[in-house]
Structure formats: C-alpha cells, structure tokens
Design a protein around this motif. Structure first.
Motif, short mmCIF file in Angstrom:
data_model
loop_
_atom_site.label_atom_id
_atom_site.label_comp_id
_atom_site.label_asym_id
_atom_site.label_seq_id
_atom_site.Cartn_x
_atom_site.Cartn_y
_atom_site.Cartn_z
N VAL A 76 13.88 -4.03 10.80
CA VAL A 76 12.55 -3.88 11.39
C VAL A 76 12.25 -2.40 11.65
O VAL A 76 11.22 -1.87 11.23
N GLU A 77 13.13 -1.72 12.36
CA GLU A 77 12.88 -0.31 12.72
C GLU A 77 12.78 0.58 11.50
O GLU A 77 11.91 1.47 11.44
N GLY A 78 13.65 0.37 10.53
CA GLY A 78 13.60 1.17 9.30
C GLY A 78 12.29 0.98 8.55
O GLY A 78 11.67 1.94 8.08
N ASN A 79 11.84 -0.27 8.44
CA ASN A 79 10.59 -0.55 7.75
C ASN A 79 9.38 -0.06 8.55
O ASN A 79 8.39 0.38 7.97
N LEU A 80 9.45 -0.13 9.88
CA LEU A 80 8.36 0.41 10.69
C LEU A 80 8.22 1.92 10.47
O LEU A 80 7.11 2.44 10.38
N ALA A 81 9.35 2.62 10.39
CA ALA A 81 9.31 4.07 10.17
C ALA A 81 8.67 4.39 8.81
O ALA A 81 7.82 5.29 8.71
N ILE A 82 9.05 3.66 7.79
CA ILE A 82 8.46 3.86 6.46
C ILE A 82 6.97 3.54 6.49
O ILE A 82 6.14 4.29 5.97
N LYS B 223 3.23 5.54 5.66
CA LYS B 223 2.21 5.01 4.74
C LYS B 223 0.87 4.88 5.46
O LYS B 223 -0.18 5.22 4.90
N ILE B 224 0.89 4.37 6.68
CA ILE B 224 -0.34 4.17 7.45
C ILE B 224 -0.99 5.52 7.78
O ILE B 224 -2.21 5.68 7.63
N ASP B 225 -0.19 6.49 8.21
CA ASP B 225 -0.74 7.82 8.52
C ASP B 225 -1.41 8.43 7.28
O ASP B 225 -2.51 8.98 7.38
N ALA B 226 -0.75 8.33 6.12
CA ALA B 226 -1.31 8.87 4.88
C ALA B 226 -2.60 8.14 4.52
O ALA B 226 -3.59 8.76 4.11
N TYR B 227 -2.60 6.83 4.69
CA TYR B 227 -3.80 6.04 4.39
C TYR B 227 -4.96 6.43 5.30
O TYR B 227 -6.08 6.65 4.83
N LEU B 228 -4.69 6.54 6.59
CA LEU B 228 -5.75 6.88 7.54
C LEU B 228 -6.26 8.30 7.35
O LEU B 228 -7.41 8.59 7.66
N ASP B 229 -5.40 9.20 6.83
CA ASP B 229 -5.84 10.57 6.56
C ASP B 229 -6.84 10.64 5.42
O ASP B 229 -7.68 11.54 5.37
N THR B 230 -6.75 9.70 4.46
CA THR B 230 -7.61 9.76 3.28
C THR B 230 -8.71 8.70 3.27
O THR B 230 -9.74 8.91 2.63
N ALA B 231 -8.51 7.58 3.94
CA ALA B 231 -9.51 6.51 3.94
C ALA B 231 -10.72 6.92 4.77
O ALA B 231 -10.57 7.44 5.87
N ILE C 89 -1.79 -3.50 9.42
CA ILE C 89 -0.61 -4.18 9.93
C ILE C 89 0.63 -3.80 9.13
O ILE C 89 0.70 -4.05 7.92
N PRO C 90 1.62 -3.18 9.78
CA PRO C 90 2.86 -2.83 9.09
C PRO C 90 3.63 -4.09 8.67
O PRO C 90 3.49 -5.15 9.28
N SER C 91 4.43 -3.93 7.64
CA SER C 91 5.12 -5.09 7.04
C SER C 91 5.97 -5.90 8.02
O SER C 91 5.99 -7.13 7.90
N PRO C 92 6.66 -5.31 9.01
CA PRO C 92 7.44 -6.15 9.92
C PRO C 92 6.58 -7.12 10.74
O PRO C 92 7.09 -8.12 11.23
N ASN D 156 4.10 -14.83 -2.14
CA ASN D 156 2.73 -14.66 -2.60
C ASN D 156 2.72 -13.52 -3.61
O ASN D 156 2.96 -12.37 -3.25
N ALA D 157 2.40 -13.84 -4.85
CA ALA D 157 2.43 -12.83 -5.92
C ALA D 157 1.46 -11.69 -5.68
O ALA D 157 1.64 -10.59 -6.21
N ARG D 158 0.45 -11.91 -4.87
CA ARG D 158 -0.54 -10.86 -4.60
C ARG D 158 -0.10 -9.90 -3.49
O ARG D 158 -0.75 -8.89 -3.26
N ILE D 159 0.97 -10.25 -2.78
CA ILE D 159 1.45 -9.41 -1.68
C ILE D 159 2.90 -9.02 -1.98
O ILE D 159 3.82 -9.80 -1.74
N PRO D 160 3.12 -7.82 -2.50
CA PRO D 160 4.50 -7.38 -2.76
C PRO D 160 5.31 -7.30 -1.46
O PRO D 160 4.75 -7.16 -0.37
N ALA D 161 6.62 -7.38 -1.58
CA ALA D 161 7.51 -7.28 -0.42
C ALA D 161 7.24 -5.97 0.32
O ALA D 161 6.94 -4.95 -0.29
N ASN D 162 7.31 -6.03 1.65
CA ASN D 162 7.16 -4.88 2.54
C ASN D 162 5.80 -4.19 2.41
O ASN D 162 5.71 -2.97 2.55
N SER D 163 4.76 -4.96 2.21
CA SER D 163 3.40 -4.40 2.08
C SER D 163 2.77 -4.18 3.45
O SER D 163 2.87 -5.01 4.34
#
Length: 185
Positions: free
Chosen positions: A35-41, A45-53, A154-157, A166-173
């Motif tokens: 959980v913690e490792g994936n939250l950090a990753i 991703k979220i910070d980069a997305y919010l910087d450009t979206a 929403i982070p993957s955890p 679900n084929a439309r949602i890759p792991a850890n999306s």
C-alpha cells in the motif's frame, strides 16, 4: 466403531489458525500488496497529472489518504457520513490517457465504445462506508455536499489495486471520476 463423533467448532478454527501461520500455507498466494509503496508512486503520478491537466475548480482537497477532490461547483447541506445513501452520476477514466472505463450516462458509454446491452444506465446509489464501492469513493464523497460537481482522483490502493479483472483498468491505475452528486438520504 466411533459413532456421532462431534468436533467442536473452536477445534476446527484452531487447526485453521495453525495452518494460516504455517510458512507453506497453500491459501496464501503471492506477495502482499504494498500500500505505502504504491501510494508513493501514485502521489508522483497525481502531482504530474495535476500540474498539466487544465481543470477549473473552486478549490481542491488533498485528503491525507492521497485521494484528491476537485470541487467545481459547491453543493449545499451536510456532507455524507457512514450509513448515508448517496446518489450520483459519474464518468470513470484513467489519468494516463483519459480513456473512459465506466459511466452511468448511456450516451457517454456509446461515445466511448463501452456501451453494454441490457445495462440500465441510471443514477448510481450506494451506502457510504458499506464496502460496496472502492474505498476512494467512501473517502471522496465524505468531502462533498449534495449538489456538488467534482472530480475525484483516486490512487490505486483506494481503487482496484493490482487487480486485472477489468481489461479497461490496468493493474495499479490511478483513476479519475467526474461526479455529479445529486443528493443523499
């Protein structure tokens, strides 16, 4: 010959517990989810997305869990708590490429090639805190007032973790939900 041999339930449970603690337990499959490792990753991703979206908003809530709620239109009244039923339309998409994977709105499903025959496209409802939706929804909706329009990131955890059902949602999306929050009971 032994007749009517009854084994107390606590004895069966004790054997199960001993098996569960064994290093070679056949019921334990694979490594535990980090959980913690994936939250950090996902935070990166979220910070980069919010910087450009380019997302218009009144304000943003960065929940300590990692869920981000971007309020676009403020509602009125009390925020939901555990046990409230909330009513909402939504569009779920991936932050990586914007592809829509689910919606309650039939025309959006048709436009994104995810329309399902015999599915009833209608307002979605769920009980907050019941465990019937992803955890990120329980976290995010508690931050909104009825009548709000918002985006939840929403982070993957707190979404589908490393599931690949679900084929439309890759792991850890990391997921984005555009929400129209109509009301609560």
């Amino acid at each position: 010959m032994i007749k009517n041999l009854r084994i107390p339930a606590f004895a069966i449970f004790a054997v199960f517990l001993m098996m569960a603690c064994e290093p070679n337990n056949p019921f334990i499959a694979g490594p535990t989810y980090d959980v913690e490792g994936n939250l950090a990753i996902d935070r990166e991703k979220i910070d980069a997305y919010l910087d450009t979206a380019r997302i218009d908003s009144l304000y943003r809530i960065h929940d300590p869990s990692g869920v981000v709620v971007i309020v676009q239109e403020e509602g009125e009244g009390s925020r939901p708590t555990g046990g409230n039923v909330v009513y909402s339309d939504y569009v779920g998409s991936l932050i990586t490429d914007g592809s829509v994977f689910d919606t309650t709105i039939e025309q959006i499903a048709i436009d994104n090639d995810i329309w399902v025959e015999n599915r009833v496209y209608t307002i979605f409802s769920f009980v907050v805190g019941s465990g019937n939706v992803i955890t990120g929804w329980d976290i995010g909706f508690r931050r909104l007032r009825p009548g709000s329009k918002a985006i939840m990131i929403i982070p993957s955890p707190y979404a589908y973790r490393n599931q690949t059902s679900n084929a439309r949602i890759p792991a850890n999306s990391v997921l984005r939900f555009d929400i129209d929050f109509y009301g609560l009971d």
